[in-house]
Scaffold this active site. Sequence first.
Site, short mmCIF file in Angstrom:
data_model
loop_
_atom_site.label_atom_id
_atom_site.label_comp_id
_atom_site.label_asym_id
_atom_site.label_seq_id
_atom_site.Cartn_x
_atom_site.Cartn_y
_atom_site.Cartn_z
N GLY A 10 5.14 -7.43 -1.00
CA GLY A 10 4.04 -6.68 -0.37
C GLY A 10 3.40 -7.49 0.75
N GLY A 13 0.97 -6.06 3.62
CA GLY A 13 -0.32 -5.45 3.32
C GLY A 13 -1.50 -6.29 3.80
CD GLN A 14 -7.64 -5.64 3.19
OE1 GLN A 14 -7.56 -5.32 2.00
NE2 GLN A 14 -8.74 -5.54 3.88
CG ASP A 36 5.92 -4.77 2.51
OD1 ASP A 36 6.17 -3.72 1.87
OD2 ASP A 36 4.77 -5.17 2.73
CG ASP A 51 11.95 -0.65 -4.18
OD1 ASP A 51 10.91 -1.02 -4.81
OD2 ASP A 51 12.49 0.47 -4.34
CE1 TYR A 141 -4.74 -1.33 -7.08
CE2 TYR A 141 -7.10 -1.01 -7.25
CZ TYR A 141 -6.04 -1.78 -6.87
OH TYR A 141 -6.25 -3.01 -6.28
CE LYS A 145 -3.60 -4.27 -8.93
NZ LYS A 145 -2.47 -5.18 -8.61
N1 SER Z 1 -9.92 -2.48 -2.51
C1 SER Z 1 -9.32 -1.80 -3.60
C2 SER Z 1 -9.47 -0.35 -3.48
O1 SER Z 1 -10.45 0.10 -2.95
C3 SER Z 1 -9.94 -2.26 -4.88
O2 SER Z 1 -9.18 -3.24 -5.41
O3 SER Z 1 -8.64 0.35 -3.97
#
Ligand code: SER
Length: 319
Positions: A10, A13-14, A36, A51, A141, A145
């Site tokens: 990943g 990503g940010q 990625d 992947d 999500y 986690k």
């Molecule tokens: N920044 C994430 C979100 O907003 C939270 O872990 O999904």
Amino acid sequence: MKHERILITGAGGQLGTVLTVELKKKYGAENVIASDLRVNPDFIGHFEVLDATDFDALKRVVLEYEITQIFHLVAILSANGEKDPMNTWDVNMKSFFNVLEVSRLHGIKKVFYPSSIAVFGEDVDMDNTPQDSNLVPLTVYGMSKVAGENWANYYHKKYDLDVRSLRYPGVIGYQSMPGGGTTDYAVDIFHKAVKHETFDCFLEASTHLPMIFIDDAIKATLELMDAPAEKISVRTSYNLSGMSFAPKDVFEVIKKTMPNFEITYKPDFRQDIANSWPNSIDDSQAKKDWNWQPNYNLENMTKVMIEKLELYYNSKLIA
Ligand code: SER
């Protein structure tokens, strides 16, 4: 002594975009392999299209580069995740299982796993939310986690795998565009301000959420991974905090340098997600165990965000 060889999943990503650069500085570009789903044409260095839900593909990369540490950043975030819950669960869990298993089977020494404030939900203290709170999240999500944190702890206890994890608050950075999270309004607002556009906020004005500037998020990640193993008392995931603010707060601070900036409030489904998350986080365990201390608050972060995005948009205009 064998060199450390780092794999980042990943990486586009940010967090990955910035963490890859920092890990290259730390371990040498030749020892950092970014991966990625899609290749970034501007990326310089080792890059693998990967992947992470495909075990064999992951294993091939691990063996080919003799990987010793994995930073597993693949995830579908909170808001995007609600659009297709089954796929979100599948991607978030399967990729992590693959990372844990490939690590167990092929001698990976350390794994980093990002968790989130999204693990919190019903029945928690919303202010200064403690480390050991109830974890009953309202998003898929968040559920992934919570499960991931427990799997990290399981692999540590059962197989002695050195998995370390942080519960990131909303991460704010200038290096990448918002990526489907609920806290991402706080990235987007800076882009709109610098482009002299009105910002339509999808949260209410007074919705407080825990946040962290990207530099602090990266600092915390590297400090956690560098800490001696005996200092790591939390093997699920550490609460982590930088600052806490609401949309109206960041708007007011931006207005000090951009007095014409305007905002409207149009809460949507993401308001419910935000309402289920803490206002602020108690990260005293991270402070105690590995001396965590953030450098950024809303004011000095805003200054950097505006400076960097002005540079970015000005250079784009010239190019
Ligand atoms: N920044 C994430 C979100 O907003 C939270 O872990 O999904």
